[in-house]
Design a protein around this motif. Structure first.
Motif, mmCIF file in Angstrom:
data_model
loop_
_atom_site.group_PDB
_atom_site.id
_atom_site.type_symbol
_atom_site.label_atom_id
_atom_site.label_comp_id
_atom_site.label_asym_id
_atom_site.label_seq_id
_atom_site.Cartn_x
_atom_site.Cartn_y
_atom_site.Cartn_z
ATOM 1 N N THR A 191 0.838 -1.215 0.000
ATOM 2 C CA THR A 191 0.000 0.000 0.000
ATOM 3 C C THR A 191 0.861 1.249 0.000
ATOM 4 O OG1 THR A 191 -0.188 -0.113 2.418
ATOM 5 C CG2 THR A 191 -1.936 -1.155 1.124
ATOM 6 N N GLY A 192 2.028 1.176 0.642
ATOM 7 C CA GLY A 192 2.945 2.306 0.626
ATOM 8 C C GLY A 192 3.483 2.608 -0.759
ATOM 9 N N ALA A 193 3.469 1.612 -1.639
ATOM 10 C CA ALA A 193 3.914 1.798 -3.023
ATOM 11 C C ALA A 193 2.771 2.216 -3.935
ATOM 12 C CB ALA A 193 4.541 0.505 -3.539
ATOM 13 N N GLY A 194 1.595 2.465 -3.346
ATOM 14 C CA GLY A 194 0.469 2.961 -4.137
ATOM 15 C C GLY A 194 -0.390 1.896 -4.771
ATOM 16 N N LEU A 195 -0.264 0.659 -4.316
ATOM 17 C CA LEU A 195 -1.074 -0.431 -4.849
ATOM 18 C C LEU A 195 -2.137 -0.843 -3.846
ATOM 19 C CD1 LEU A 195 1.685 -2.733 -6.412
ATOM 20 C CD2 LEU A 195 0.463 -0.827 -7.479
ATOM 21 N N GLU A 196 -3.138 -1.540 -4.334
ATOM 22 C CA GLU A 196 -4.207 -2.052 -3.485
ATOM 23 C C GLU A 196 -4.070 -3.558 -3.336
ATOM 24 O OE1 GLU A 196 -9.110 -2.296 -3.341
ATOM 25 O OE2 GLU A 196 -8.100 -0.993 -4.788
#
Length: 251
Positions: free
Chosen positions: A190-195
Motif C-alpha cells: 500500500t505504501g507503493a500505491g497499490l491495493e
C-alpha cells in the motif's frame, strides 16, 4: 500439454501458481489479448518465467547472477520458449537501468525482499514497472513459519531470537536476512500505491510434515496439496506460513 500452472508434485509453489493462474486469466480478459508482458525481478533460472512463457506470455527476467541467467537461457531453450524469455542482468534497486518503467501487465517479486537493503524501495520499483491496472505478485519469507520450525526442531533459543529480532533473523547461521508478517508486506504494497487484493499463506503444513509420510502413504500428496490450498486464504494460518504471498493491483 499439461497446464504448468497446476503442478501436482510441487507443494512449495502450488499455492502461488494457483493464485497466479487466476490472476493471469483476469489480466488476459482485461487487456483483451492472450499474451501478457511479464517482468520477473530476481527470477533466477526461470522456475516461474519458463512456465509462464509456455503459456504464451512474454517474460523479462532481471537477476544479478550471470550463472542464473545462463541457466535461464538453457531452460528456456529446452522448453522451446527462448523467443519469449529475455534475461537481463540487474537487481531490484536499479531495476530501471535495464527494465522498462510502466511496461508490464504482471510483475513478479519473489524471494527478493528477504535480501535487499531497502525492501520498500524494491516494492516501489516493482509497482512502478506496472502498467495501469497491472498486477504485482509478491512472495517473501514469513516470520511465524520460521519461529515455529525452529521451536519444533528443539531450537528454542533460535526461535525466540527470530521472534524478537526486528528482521526475524534467528542467528549467524540463518541464510535468510529478513522475514515478514502479512501486515508488514501489505504495508509495503500500500505504501507503493497499490491495493492489496489477496494474501495467502504458502507452505503452511508442507514444511512440517515428514517427507516419508507424504512419499509412502497413498494419496497423501494430493490430500496435503488440497489442505494447503484450503488453508492458504485463511488469515488464521498466515502467521505460521513459511512464506507469504501478496497479490496487489494498480488502480
Amino acid at each position: 500439454m499439461s497446464d504448468p500452472l497446476r503442478p501436482r508434485a510441487s507443494l512449495r509453489t502450488a499455492v502461488v501458481w494457483e493464485v497466479l493462474r487466476d490472476a493471469l486469466g483476469r489480466r488476459v480478459k482485461a487487456a483483451g489479448r492472450d499474451a501478457l508482458d511479464v517482468l520477473d525481478t530476481g527470477g533466477g533460472s526461470g522456475k516461474f518465467a519458463v512456465p509462464l512463457a509456455r503459456l504464451g506470455h512474454r517474460v523479462t527476467v532481471v537477476d544479478p547472477s550471470p550463472n542464473a541467467l545462463f541457466a535461464l537461457e538453457r531452460r528456456a531453450a529446452e522448453a522451446g520458449v527462448a523467443d519469449r524469455v529475455r534475461g537481463l542482468q540487474g537487481d531490484a534497486d536499479g531495476l530501471f537501468d535495464v527494465a522498462e518503467r510502466g511496461g508490464y501487465d504482471l510483475v513478479l517479486c519473489h524471494d527478493v525482499l528477504e535480501y535487499v537493503d531497502e525492501p520498500a524501495d524494491s516494492v516501489r520499483n516493482a509497482a512502478a514497472a506496472l502498467r495501469p491496472a497491472g498486477t504485482l505478485s509478491l512472495l517473501a519469507a514469513g516470520l511465524g513459519g520460521a519461529v515455529l520450525a525452529r521451536a519444533l526442531s528443539g531450537r528454542f533459543t533460535e526461535a525466540r531470537q527470530a521472534l524478537t529480532d526486528p528482521s526475524g533473523h534467528w542467528g549467524p547461521g540463518d541464510p535468510v536476512t529478513r522475514r515478514f508478517t502479512a501486515e508488514q508486506l501489505s504495508g509495503l504494497v500500500t505504501g507503493a500505491g497499490l491495493e492489496v487484493s489477496a494474501v495467502h499463506g504458502v507452505r503452511v503444513f508442507a514444511d512440517l510434515v515428514p517427507g516419508v509420510l507424504v512419499d509412502t502413504e497413498p494419496g497423501a500428496l494430493d490430500a496435503l496439496l488440497k489442505l494447503e490450498l484450503s488453508a492458504a486464504e485463511l488469515p488464521a494460518f498466515h502467521s505460521v506460513a513459511t512464506q507469504l504471498h501478496v497479490l496487489a493491483e494498480r488502480d
